[in-house]
Motif scaffolding. Sequence first.
Motif, PDB file in Angstrom:
ATOM      1  N   ASP A  91       1.403  32.822 -61.622  1.00 21.63           N
ATOM      2  CA  ASP A  91       2.039  31.508 -61.494  1.00 21.63           C
ATOM      3  C   ASP A  91       1.042  30.415 -61.880  1.00 21.63           C
ATOM      4  OD1 ASP A  91       0.417  31.998 -59.329  1.00 21.63           O
ATOM      5  OD2 ASP A  91       1.727  31.045 -57.855  1.00 21.63           O
ATOM      6  N   VAL A  92       0.508  30.534 -63.098  1.00 20.67           N
ATOM      7  CA  VAL A  92      -0.617  29.702 -63.550  1.00 20.67           C
ATOM      8  C   VAL A  92      -0.125  28.488 -64.332  1.00 20.67           C
ATOM      9  CG1 VAL A  92      -2.713  29.674 -64.955  1.00 20.67           C
ATOM     10  CG2 VAL A  92      -2.097  31.732 -63.655  1.00 20.67           C
ATOM     11  N   THR A  93      -0.592  27.298 -63.946  1.00 21.16           N
ATOM     12  CA  THR A  93      -0.287  26.093 -64.715  1.00 21.16           C
ATOM     13  C   THR A  93      -1.493  25.606 -65.507  1.00 21.16           C
ATOM     14  OG1 THR A  93      -0.885  24.542 -62.937  1.00 21.16           O
ATOM     15  CG2 THR A  93       1.396  25.342 -62.996  1.00 21.16           C
ATOM     16  N   HIS A  94      -2.724  25.935 -65.046  1.00 23.06           N
ATOM     17  CA  HIS A  94      -3.930  25.452 -65.704  1.00 23.06           C
ATOM     18  C   HIS A  94      -4.948  26.574 -65.871  1.00 23.06           C
ATOM     19  CE1 HIS A  94      -2.224  21.568 -64.722  1.00 23.06           C
ATOM     20  NE2 HIS A  94      -3.136  20.983 -65.471  1.00 23.06           N
ATOM     21  N   LEU A  95      -5.617  26.555 -67.013  1.00 14.79           N
ATOM     22  CA  LEU A  95      -6.665  27.517 -67.332  1.00 14.79           C
ATOM     23  C   LEU A  95      -7.958  26.774 -67.668  1.00 14.79           C
ATOM     24  CD1 LEU A  95      -4.597  29.812 -69.709  1.00 14.79           C
ATOM     25  CD2 LEU A  95      -5.424  30.467 -67.433  1.00 14.79           C
ATOM     26  N   ALA A  96      -9.076  27.437 -67.428  1.00 14.39           N
ATOM     27  CA  ALA A  96     -10.373  26.862 -67.788  1.00 14.39           C
ATOM     28  C   ALA A  96     -11.332  28.001 -68.100  1.00 14.39           C
ATOM     29  CB  ALA A  96     -10.910  26.001 -66.649  1.00 14.39           C
ATOM     30  N   PHE A  97     -12.419  27.671 -68.778  1.00 11.18           N
ATOM     31  CA  PHE A  97     -13.450  28.654 -69.118  1.00 11.18           C
ATOM     32  C   PHE A  97     -14.804  28.085 -68.737  1.00 11.18           C
ATOM     33  CE2 PHE A  97     -16.703  30.327 -71.980  1.00 11.18           C
ATOM     34  CZ  PHE A  97     -16.518  31.699 -71.849  1.00 11.18           C
ATOM     35  N   LEU A  98     -15.585  28.875 -67.999  1.00 10.13           N
ATOM     36  CA  LEU A  98     -16.933  28.453 -67.630  1.00 10.13           C
ATOM     37  C   LEU A  98     -17.820  29.686 -67.460  1.00 10.13           C
ATOM     38  CD1 LEU A  98     -18.829  26.099 -66.825  1.00 10.13           C
ATOM     39  CD2 LEU A  98     -18.146  26.504 -64.454  1.00 10.13           C
ATOM     40  N   ASP A  99     -18.936  29.694 -68.155  1.00  6.38           N
ATOM     41  CA  ASP A  99     -19.937  30.753 -68.005  1.00  6.38           C
ATOM     42  C   ASP A  99     -19.333  32.150 -68.144  1.00  6.38           C
ATOM     43  OD1 ASP A  99     -21.751  28.755 -67.650  1.00  6.38           O
ATOM     44  OD2 ASP A  99     -21.952  29.007 -65.485  1.00  6.38           O
ATOM     45  N   ARG A 100     -18.478  32.320 -69.142  1.00  8.06           N
ATOM     46  CA  ARG A 100     -17.855  33.607 -69.484  1.00  8.06           C
ATOM     47  C   ARG A 100     -16.786  34.046 -68.492  1.00  8.06           C
ATOM     48  NH1 ARG A 100     -22.285  37.885 -70.325  1.00  8.06           N
ATOM     49  NH2 ARG A 100     -23.130  36.917 -68.453  1.00  8.06           N
ATOM     50  N   TYR A 101     -16.338  33.153 -67.634  1.00  6.39           N
ATOM     51  CA  TYR A 101     -15.229  33.424 -66.726  1.00  6.39           C
ATOM     52  C   TYR A 101     -14.000  32.628 -67.166  1.00  6.39           C
ATOM     53  CZ  TYR A 101     -18.596  35.278 -63.291  1.00  6.39           C
ATOM     54  OH  TYR A 101     -19.574  35.998 -62.657  1.00  6.39           O
ATOM     55  N   ILE A 102     -12.834  33.252 -67.138  1.00  7.32           N
ATOM     56  CA  ILE A 102     -11.573  32.538 -67.237  1.00  7.32           C
ATOM     57  C   ILE A 102     -11.143  32.193 -65.821  1.00  7.32           C
ATOM     58  CG2 ILE A 102      -9.156  32.645 -67.942  1.00  7.32           C
ATOM     59  CD1 ILE A 102     -11.034  32.604 -70.302  1.00  7.32           C
ATOM     60  N   LEU A 103     -10.812  30.937 -65.588  1.00  7.08           N
ATOM     61  CA  LEU A 103     -10.361  30.499 -64.265  1.00  7.08           C
ATOM     62  C   LEU A 103      -8.902  30.072 -64.352  1.00  7.08           C
ATOM     63  CD1 LEU A 103     -13.473  29.035 -64.740  1.00  7.08           C
ATOM     64  CD2 LEU A 103     -13.211  29.112 -62.267  1.00  7.08           C
ATOM     65  N   ALA A 104      -8.153  30.342 -63.285  1.00  6.55           N
ATOM     66  CA  ALA A 104      -6.726  30.022 -63.274  1.00  6.55           C
ATOM     67  C   ALA A 104      -6.303  29.603 -61.880  1.00  6.55           C
ATOM     68  CB  ALA A 104      -5.916  31.242 -63.721  1.00  6.55           C
ATOM     69  N   ASN A 105      -5.512  28.545 -61.808  1.00  5.29           N
ATOM     70  CA  ASN A 105      -4.959  28.149 -60.521  1.00  5.29           C
ATOM     71  C   ASN A 105      -3.679  28.935 -60.249  1.00  5.29           C
ATOM     72  OD1 ASN A 105      -3.276  26.773 -62.416  1.00  5.29           O
ATOM     73  ND2 ASN A 105      -2.640  25.385 -60.784  1.00  5.29           N
ATOM     74  N   SER A 106      -3.257  28.934 -59.003  1.00  4.26           N
ATOM     75  CA  SER A 106      -1.984  29.533 -58.626  1.00  4.26           C
ATOM     76  C   SER A 106      -1.068  28.428 -58.117  1.00  4.26           C
ATOM     77  CB  SER A 106      -2.177  30.596 -57.534  1.00  4.26           C
ATOM     78  OG  SER A 106      -2.846  31.724 -58.035  1.00  4.26           O
ATOM     79  N   LYS A 107       0.022  28.230 -58.805  1.00  2.00           N
ATOM     80  CA  LYS A 107       0.920  27.116 -58.524  1.00  2.00           C
ATOM     81  C   LYS A 107       1.485  27.168 -57.110  1.00  2.00           C
ATOM     82  CE  LYS A 107       5.047  24.852 -60.416  1.00  2.00           C
ATOM     83  NZ  LYS A 107       6.071  24.916 -61.487  1.00  2.00           N
ATOM     84  N   TYR A 108       1.756  28.365 -56.618  1.00  2.00           N
ATOM     85  CA  TYR A 108       2.417  28.496 -55.320  1.00  2.00           C
ATOM     86  C   TYR A 108       1.509  29.042 -54.230  1.00  2.00           C
ATOM     87  CZ  TYR A 108       6.502  27.853 -58.270  1.00  2.00           C
ATOM     88  OH  TYR A 108       7.407  27.363 -59.180  1.00  2.00           O
ATOM     89  N   THR A 109       0.200  29.126 -54.491  1.00  2.00           N
ATOM     90  CA  THR A 109      -0.740  29.584 -53.480  1.00  2.00           C
ATOM     91  C   THR A 109      -1.693  28.443 -53.155  1.00  2.00           C
ATOM     92  OG1 THR A 109      -0.629  31.841 -54.345  1.00  2.00           O
ATOM     93  CG2 THR A 109      -2.444  31.321 -52.879  1.00  2.00           C
ATOM     94  N   ARG A 110      -1.725  28.041 -51.924  1.00  2.37           N
ATOM     95  CA  ARG A 110      -2.465  26.843 -51.533  1.00  2.37           C
ATOM     96  C   ARG A 110      -3.975  26.986 -51.763  1.00  2.37           C
ATOM     97  NH1 ARG A 110      -0.409  22.831 -48.706  1.00  2.37           N
ATOM     98  NH2 ARG A 110       1.366  24.132 -48.114  1.00  2.37           N
ATOM     99  N   GLY A 111      -4.523  26.099 -52.583  1.00  6.36           N
ATOM    100  CA  GLY A 111      -5.963  25.970 -52.734  1.00  6.36           C
ATOM    101  C   GLY A 111      -6.681  27.077 -53.465  1.00  6.36           C
ATOM    102  N   LYS A 112      -5.993  27.971 -54.162  1.00 10.16           N
ATOM    103  CA  LYS A 112      -6.629  29.166 -54.711  1.00 10.16           C
ATOM    104  C   LYS A 112      -6.909  29.041 -56.199  1.00 10.16           C
ATOM    105  CE  LYS A 112      -5.771  34.152 -55.196  1.00 10.16           C
ATOM    106  NZ  LYS A 112      -4.813  35.233 -54.871  1.00 10.16           N
ATOM    107  N   VAL A 113      -8.152  29.384 -56.588  1.00 11.66           N
ATOM    108  CA  VAL A 113      -8.536  29.477 -57.990  1.00 11.66           C
ATOM    109  C   VAL A 113      -9.056  30.890 -58.227  1.00 11.66           C
ATOM    110  CG1 VAL A 113     -10.032  28.619 -59.819  1.00 11.66           C
ATOM    111  CG2 VAL A 113      -9.131  27.034 -58.116  1.00 11.66           C
ATOM    112  N   ALA A 114      -8.382  31.636 -59.086  1.00  9.52           N
ATOM    113  CA  ALA A 114      -8.790  33.008 -59.395  1.00  9.52           C
ATOM    114  C   ALA A 114      -9.678  33.025 -60.631  1.00  9.52           C
ATOM    115  CB  ALA A 114      -7.553  33.878 -59.614  1.00  9.52           C
ATOM    116  N   PHE A 115     -10.505  34.066 -60.760  1.00  4.72           N
ATOM    117  CA  PHE A 115     -11.330  34.201 -61.957  1.00  4.72           C
ATOM    118  C   PHE A 115     -11.401  35.670 -62.359  1.00  4.72           C
ATOM    119  CE2 PHE A 115     -14.101  34.006 -58.238  1.00  4.72           C
ATOM    120  CZ  PHE A 115     -14.905  35.120 -58.376  1.00  4.72           C
ATOM    121  N   CYS A 116     -11.522  35.903 -63.671  1.00  2.00           N
ATOM    122  CA  CYS A 116     -11.568  37.265 -64.206  1.00  2.00           C
ATOM    123  C   CYS A 116     -12.961  37.849 -64.037  1.00  2.00           C
ATOM    124  CB  CYS A 116     -11.158  37.268 -65.684  1.00  2.00           C
ATOM    125  SG  CYS A 116     -12.384  36.497 -66.775  1.00  2.00           S
TER     126      CYS A 116
END
Length: 205
Positions: A91-116
Motif C-alpha cells: 500500500d505504497v504511495t511514496h518511494l525513496a532511495f538512500l545508501d542502496r536501500y529502497i524505502l517505502a511508506n505504508s498508506k494504511y499502517t501508522r508511522g511505518k517506513v519499510a526498506f529492502c
Amino acid sequence: SQFYDLGTGAKVDGLYWSNTQGYGLTVSGGKIFRIDDNGSYTNITGDAPNAGTKVSFTEDGSRILLANGGRIIHTVGVTSAYIADADAPVDVTHLAFLDRYILANSKYTRGKVAFCNVNDYSSWNAIDFFTAESHPDMIQAILATWREVVIVGTDSIDIYYDDGTTPFARLDGAYTEDGTIARYSVLAADNTIFYLNKDKRVIRL
C-alpha cells in the motif's frame, strides 16, 4: 510545440526522467510508457499502477521503481512487474532511495517506513522497517534528500539518517510540530523542503 502524444485520452499521473538510465517514464490511463529524448515513446507491457492517482518514482542505478497506493512496480524500460516478495509493502504511495536501500511508506499502517535488503530492490523482510514515533499520526509522504529521510505525517515531521547499524535512526532535535494535508505537495527544491501544511499554507521548511 507538441513533443509527443500518448493517445490515452487520460491525464498524466506521473512523469519521471532518469539521467542514469537515459530515458523517462510517463504513466497515463493505467499504462506505463517509456519516453526518449527524441520524442518517441513505447508502451511498457506488464504490471501497471491504477489510473487516476499520482505516481511516486525512484531508482536504484539499474532500474526505475514506481508506486501510487498499491504494490511497488519495477522496470528496466522494456517490461514492468510487481515486486514478487510477499514481505514487500503493498500500500505504497511514496518511494525513496538512500545508501542502496529502497524505502517505502505504508498508506494504511501508522508511522511505518519499510526498506529492502541492502542493494536488492527485490528482497524485503517483514521486520525491516522503522517508525516515526514522535507523534501517532499517519505518514503522508517520505522524501530522501541530503542523505536524510524526511517523514511527513499529518501532524508531524521527523528526519532519519543512516547510522550504519540500525540502519536508520532518528535525527535528534529535528522534529517539527506540523504536517501536511496534501501528501503529493511535499518536494525538495532550492536547498530546502516545501509542502502544503494542515492549515492549507505553503511552508518552506
